[in-house]
Scaffold this active site. Structure first.
Site, PDB file in Angstrom:
ATOM      1  N   ASP A  15       0.841  -1.388  -0.051  1.00 44.59           N
ATOM      2  CA  ASP A  15      -0.083  -0.042  -0.028  1.00 44.59           C
ATOM      3  C   ASP A  15       0.854   1.322  -0.115  1.00 44.59           C
ATOM      4  O   ASP A  15       0.636   2.349  -0.484  1.00 44.59           O
ATOM      5  CB  ASP A  15      -0.898  -0.143   1.151  1.00 44.59           C
ATOM      6  CG  ASP A  15      -2.019  -1.241   1.093  1.00 44.59           C
ATOM      7  OD1 ASP A  15      -2.393  -1.499   0.098  1.00 44.59           O
ATOM      8  OD2 ASP A  15      -1.980  -1.621   2.074  1.00 44.59           O
ATOM      9  N   GLU A  52      -7.315  17.738   9.478  1.00 51.15           N
ATOM     10  CA  GLU A  52      -7.719  16.437  10.358  1.00 51.15           C
ATOM     11  C   GLU A  52      -6.842  15.094   9.888  1.00 51.15           C
ATOM     12  O   GLU A  52      -6.137  15.310   8.687  1.00 51.15           O
ATOM     13  CB  GLU A  52      -9.211  15.966   9.967  1.00 51.15           C
ATOM     14  CG  GLU A  52      -9.350  15.779   8.449  1.00 51.15           C
ATOM     15  CD  GLU A  52     -10.775  15.610   8.046  1.00 51.15           C
ATOM     16  OE1 GLU A  52     -11.301  14.618   8.381  1.00 51.15           O
ATOM     17  OE2 GLU A  52     -11.415  16.420   7.355  1.00 51.15           O
ATOM     18  N   LYS A  84      -5.041  11.912   8.157  1.00 52.78           N
ATOM     19  CA  LYS A  84      -5.384  11.294   6.830  1.00 52.78           C
ATOM     20  C   LYS A  84      -5.584   9.718   7.343  1.00 52.78           C
ATOM     21  O   LYS A  84      -4.452   9.085   7.464  1.00 52.78           O
ATOM     22  CB  LYS A  84      -4.464  11.287   5.778  1.00 52.78           C
ATOM     23  CG  LYS A  84      -4.724  11.069   4.429  1.00 52.78           C
ATOM     24  CD  LYS A  84      -3.805  11.247   3.371  1.00 52.78           C
ATOM     25  CE  LYS A  84      -4.138  10.773   2.107  1.00 52.78           C
ATOM     26  NZ  LYS A  84      -4.030   9.248   2.245  1.00 52.78           N
ATOM     27  N   ASP A 138      -5.752   5.742   7.014  1.00 46.77           N
ATOM     28  CA  ASP A 138      -5.140   4.856   5.903  1.00 46.77           C
ATOM     29  C   ASP A 138      -6.095   3.806   5.860  1.00 46.77           C
ATOM     30  O   ASP A 138      -5.964   2.639   6.479  1.00 46.77           O
ATOM     31  CB  ASP A 138      -3.835   4.376   6.421  1.00 46.77           C
ATOM     32  CG  ASP A 138      -3.104   3.497   5.019  1.00 46.77           C
ATOM     33  OD1 ASP A 138      -3.599   3.674   3.815  1.00 46.77           O
ATOM     34  OD2 ASP A 138      -2.010   3.072   5.674  1.00 46.77           O
ATOM     35  N   TYR A 170     -15.540  12.020   6.748  1.00 47.78           N
ATOM     36  CA  TYR A 170     -14.864  13.246   6.752  1.00 47.78           C
ATOM     37  C   TYR A 170     -15.302  14.058   5.529  1.00 47.78           C
ATOM     38  O   TYR A 170     -14.775  15.423   5.174  1.00 47.78           O
ATOM     39  CB  TYR A 170     -13.427  12.985   6.217  1.00 47.78           C
ATOM     40  CG  TYR A 170     -13.157  11.901   4.946  1.00 47.78           C
ATOM     41  CD1 TYR A 170     -13.265  12.489   3.479  1.00 47.78           C
ATOM     42  CD2 TYR A 170     -12.650  10.675   5.075  1.00 47.78           C
ATOM     43  CE1 TYR A 170     -13.001  11.743   2.375  1.00 47.78           C
ATOM     44  CE2 TYR A 170     -12.410   9.986   4.249  1.00 47.78           C
ATOM     45  CZ  TYR A 170     -12.591  10.574   2.864  1.00 47.78           C
ATOM     46  OH  TYR A 170     -12.348   9.832   1.576  1.00 47.78           O
ATOM     47  N   LYS A 181       2.021  14.810   3.972  1.00 46.52           N
ATOM     48  CA  LYS A 181       2.403  13.433   4.363  1.00 46.52           C
ATOM     49  C   LYS A 181       3.366  13.233   5.432  1.00 46.52           C
ATOM     50  O   LYS A 181       4.243  14.437   5.548  1.00 46.52           O
ATOM     51  CB  LYS A 181       2.955  12.790   2.989  1.00 46.52           C
ATOM     52  CG  LYS A 181       1.862  12.694   1.960  1.00 46.52           C
ATOM     53  CD  LYS A 181       0.687  11.601   2.296  1.00 46.52           C
ATOM     54  CE  LYS A 181       1.239  10.208   1.972  1.00 46.52           C
ATOM     55  NZ  LYS A 181      -0.119   9.388   2.069  1.00 46.52           N
ATOM     56  N   CYS A 201      21.200   0.274 -26.714  1.00 45.20           N
ATOM     57  CA  CYS A 201      19.963  -0.197 -26.172  1.00 45.20           C
ATOM     58  C   CYS A 201      20.158  -1.525 -25.570  1.00 45.20           C
ATOM     59  O   CYS A 201      20.439  -2.448 -26.584  1.00 45.20           O
ATOM     60  CB  CYS A 201      18.880  -0.088 -27.042  1.00 45.20           C
ATOM     61  SG  CYS A 201      17.296  -0.970 -26.453  1.00 45.20           S
ATOM     62  N   CYS A 248      17.475  -3.827 -28.104  1.00 43.28           N
ATOM     63  CA  CYS A 248      17.771  -4.051 -29.482  1.00 43.28           C
ATOM     64  C   CYS A 248      18.924  -3.839 -29.920  1.00 43.28           C
ATOM     65  O   CYS A 248      19.159  -4.074 -31.340  1.00 43.28           O
ATOM     66  CB  CYS A 248      16.678  -3.339 -30.303  1.00 43.28           C
ATOM     67  SG  CYS A 248      17.019  -1.328 -30.287  1.00 43.28           S
ATOM     68  N   CYS A 274      16.731   5.112 -26.709  1.00 48.74           N
ATOM     69  CA  CYS A 274      17.043   4.159 -27.896  1.00 48.74           C
ATOM     70  C   CYS A 274      16.606   4.707 -28.954  1.00 48.74           C
ATOM     71  O   CYS A 274      15.586   5.471 -29.125  1.00 48.74           O
ATOM     72  CB  CYS A 274      16.442   2.834 -27.478  1.00 48.74           C
ATOM     73  SG  CYS A 274      16.398   1.681 -28.998  1.00 48.74           S
ATOM     74  N   CYS A 284      12.701  -1.841 -31.809  1.00 57.23           N
ATOM     75  CA  CYS A 284      12.927  -2.183 -30.247  1.00 57.23           C
ATOM     76  C   CYS A 284      11.801  -2.746 -29.866  1.00 57.23           C
ATOM     77  O   CYS A 284      10.713  -2.235 -29.649  1.00 57.23           O
ATOM     78  CB  CYS A 284      13.317  -0.806 -29.589  1.00 57.23           C
ATOM     79  SG  CYS A 284      13.843  -1.316 -27.872  1.00 57.23           S
TER      80      CYS A 284
END
Length: 750
Positions: free
Chosen positions: A45, A128, A130, A132, A238, A326, A431, A434, A449, A455
């Protein structure tokens, strides 16, 4: 500021940001399907949230990409076939993210700019925790619970009404409620209940859950409501969706009214008068986080006055008036065992660190992004040192961090533990898929590339993009299936999808004998493919996977040109001018470099004119180019990418082969009945009664097209003080010119 790992996002190019958007799209969609449909998450998560937050972080940092980010962002996933579907009366949105105090201040400044408020003007918020958990919408009519739906893809959710009725925190009947009331909130499980549930499952020999959020999601989405009843689920309200009448004039008092009605609201909700108050409350909640008894991953801030929320409005999947602050990253040290190179849809070579597995913030991590060559060498895009200039080598002891970002990143290198035989990493010039040359153009941080359609990595990624949800979205043909068909040689380019039945469907034998397929599923696939032979122009343009063309850009192109043939003809013309534009840019860059070395800057201004003149661009080609880059939100970078794609003979031939199999539907005519419906409007100068962003949003809501420059297709120029050259050009072309008061008078009756 939001950190991107190798450099602050402000110093990254929008090209790099756009590349990351497209790469993240498929990762998120695959995760959505695994989590929301199969109940079998393939990533944690926290990793899912990190990927999604990276989308939002880039959007917040790059204003020119914000619409693309919100359009490309997905919200959940289509509902599982095991549940009925419920269409939300109002879309369930997600939130933008902030990761430090500066981001919160930037959020506040952005709102004030949009609303035309000064720094001294009052702007109140609610804050408020958050939660989870799993988002849920509850619809009440005349006080009775009618149905409950998960977020789903934001527009259509799963009908979990019977399961929701088993949750004690959800009232079945409420008094003093509006006739129509949609209450939105989060279903969660407490730490204590989660531990007890896992203990019971262990004792019974059953499967245990990885964390409380997974337990809550899995419990709510049981097909048997009695299983849900036996699970200790809880609910915090909420927000709200459709209302027949307002709950209150502010967010804070609307939540208080929901509490009085019988809903559980979080006791840590607080009304805040300033950014200082918000950050102080954030610190308080952060200190209590470990003792709350349930999981939170940040604090949500919302503009408190609902009238201002309405004025600020929404992006495609996020409200402008709210943001999630966060909690900070967690760190761990581990060994770098290798560096792998992955090739993306646009040919970008992306280095990925292969790590000795380590737990960071409760999640096992085995990979980390290394961004590009400069990041590995210890430099940012400007050549400045990062990590103190320490490069990254295989065998190094490295510090890993996880915040709201795509995948874990390397924060530091411990040189005291560097092996004696560790050597600097040499970025490949070919690359790995390819063998074509991998080149890094001037001004680009990424090696690409040059193989194009030869490719296999690029082709496979383009095909997965082609069938993605925002593109053709063919039922039964997702990323996994189309990747397998490509590996088997059945689908080498998009048109092959529409030849599948003809080439491999005879008797259904070849397909139904494949693992995971049967006669019924093959029939369903072919029917779904047939259903997609009619496709809206905007979806087709987006599906082609042209670099920098997101959903919003595709929509704007479709609205501007109206049909495929008109757009193709215009791009064919514009290619000559695009080549001249690129040549002028390159000549100007060379001259600027020379001027910097020899102090001959005076010659720079003459370079572009000379380069363009040397190309002798026909007038109609120049007009087509100016018309293209004049589309609001397109610009020269995206215009060059479009011209490159249509000018590439192999790619153009593939487009043409595909078009032979399709019926392309024109954009729907605007449903608004307003004086500006269908008109092209340009805003210039200083607007005094509304911000430019607000003016644009209002015009588009009335069915107008907003362009960035004046052309023969412009219907109205709204000119404020300091209009300058755009106003003069409008006069020369005979375009209708209004001042701000005239514009407001024109749209006042709507």
């Amino acid at each position: 500021m939001i950190q991107s790992g190798d450099t602050d996002l402000n110093s990254r190019t929008s090209d790099e940001a756009r590349r990351q958007f497209l790469e993240l799209q498929e990762q998120l969609r695959a995760a959505d399907l695994a989590y929301h449909q199969a109940d079998d998450p393939q990533i944690s998560d926290a990793d899912y949230d990190a990927k999604k937050n990276r989308y939002r972080a880039l959007a917040e940092q790059f204003p020119e990409l914000s619409e693309i980010a919100t359009e490309l962002e997905t919200v959940g996933a289509p509902v599982s076939s095991g549940f009925g579907k419920i269409t939300h009366a109002q879309r369930m949105m997600s939130l933008g993210n902030a990761f430090d105090d500066d981001d919160v201040r930037d959020f506040d400044r952005g709102l004030r700019k949009y609303l035309g408020l000064e720094s001294a003007d009052s702007l109140a918020y609610t804050a408020e925790p958050k939660i989870d958990g799993l988002s849920l919408s509850l619809r009440y009519e005349n006080g009775a619970l009618v149905h409950a739906a998960t977020r789903g893809d934001g527009t259509v959710g799963e009908n979990v009404t019977e399961n929701a009725r088993t949750i004690a925190d959800i009232p079945q009947k409420i008094d003093d409620a509006p006739a129509v009331l949609e209450v939105r909130g989060e279903v969660y499980m407490s730490h204590e209940d989660f531990s007890a549930l896992n203990e019971r499952h262990t004792a019974q020999g059953g499967k245990t859950f990885a964390n409380p959020r997974n337990a809550a999601a899995g419990s709510l989405r049981q097909l048997n409501a009695e299983i849900t009843r036996a699970r200790p689920l809880r609910f915090f309200a909420y927000s709200w969706g459709e209302l027949s009448e307002p709950l209150a004039p502010t967010q804070f008092y609307a939540l208080e009214r929901l509490r009085v009605m019988g809903f559980q609201t979080n006791p840590l909700i607080k009304h805040c008068e300033s950014i200082t108050d918000l950050i102080t409350h954030y610190r308080k909640i952060e200190k209590q986080r470990a003792t709350l008894g349930y999981d939170i991953d940040g604090v949500v801030y919302k503009v408190d006055t609902l009238a201002l929320q309405a004025r600020l409005g929404f992006r495609s999947t996020t409200p402008r008036w709210a943001i999630a602050h966060k909690f900070p990253a967690e760190l761990a040290w581990t060994r770098l065992e290798g560096i792998d190179i992955q090739v993306g849809r646009t040919g970008a070579l992306s280095p990925v660190a292969r790590l000795q597995s380590v737990t960071v913030g409760g999640v096992v991590v085995s990979n980390a992004t290394l961004h590009n060559e400069d990041y590995i060498t210890g430099r940012d895009s400007k050549g400045e040192e990062i990590r103190g200039g320490k490069d990254i080598r295989v065998g190094d002891w490295v510090q890993i961090y996880r915040a709201g970002d795509v995948i874990p990143k390397i924060a530091d290198v411990d040189l005291t533990k560097r092996p004696d035989d560790a050597v600097p990493f040499v970025f490949p010039t070919v690359c790995p898929e390819c063998g074509s040359d991998a080149v890094r153009e001037d001004g680009d941080a990424v090696h690409r590339c040059t193989g194009g359609m030869i490719c296999p990595a690029q082709t496979s990624e383009k095909l997965k993009h082609f069938v993605s949800r925002a593109a053709f979205d063919i039922d039964g043909l997702g990323a996994k299936q189309v990747e397998q068909f490509h590996a088997d040689g059945w689908v080498k380019e998009p048109v092959d999808i529409f030849d599948l039945q003809e080439n491999y469907g005879s008797g259904l034998q070849q397909l139904k004998n494949r693992e995971g397929w049967g006669g019924k599923s093959a029939d369903n696939l072919f029917a779904a493919i047939e259903d997609k032979r009619r496709i809206p122009l905007a979806k087709l343009i987006f599906a082609l996977g042209i670099r920098h063309v997101g959903e919003v850009g595709a929509r704007d192109l479709a609205l501007h040109y109206g049909d495929w043939s008109t757009m193709a003809a215009a791009l064919d013309l514009a290619q000559l001018a695009a080549a001249a534009h690129r040549a002028a840019d390159q000549a100007e860059d060379r001259e600027r470099q020379a001027a910097a070395r020899e102090s001959r800057r005076a010659r720079i201004s003459e370079t572009r004119t000379a380069a363009v003149a040397e190309r002798e661009v026909p007038e109609e080609a120049a007009a087509a180019w100016e018309d293209l880059i004049g589309v609001d939100g397109i610009g020269a970078v995206l215009g060059l990418s479009l011209c490159d794609a249509f000018g590439n003979s192999e790619e153009r031939a593939a487009f043409d082969r595909l078009l032979e199999k399709l019926t392309v539907l024109p954009p729907e005519a605007p449903t608004n009945d307003s004086p500006v419906t269908g008109l092209t409007v340009v805003f210039t100068g200083t607007l005094e009664k509304m911000t430019r962003a607000e003016a644009k949003a209002r015009a588009e809501s009335l069915g107008a097209k907003v362009a960035g420059s004046v052309s023969k297709k412009t219907d109205i120029l709204v000119a404020g003080p300091g209009a300058g050259s755009k106003e003069q050009k409008a006069r020369d072309l005979g375009v209708r010119i209004l001042d701000e008061d005239g514009w407001l008078e024109l749209i006042a009756a709507v």
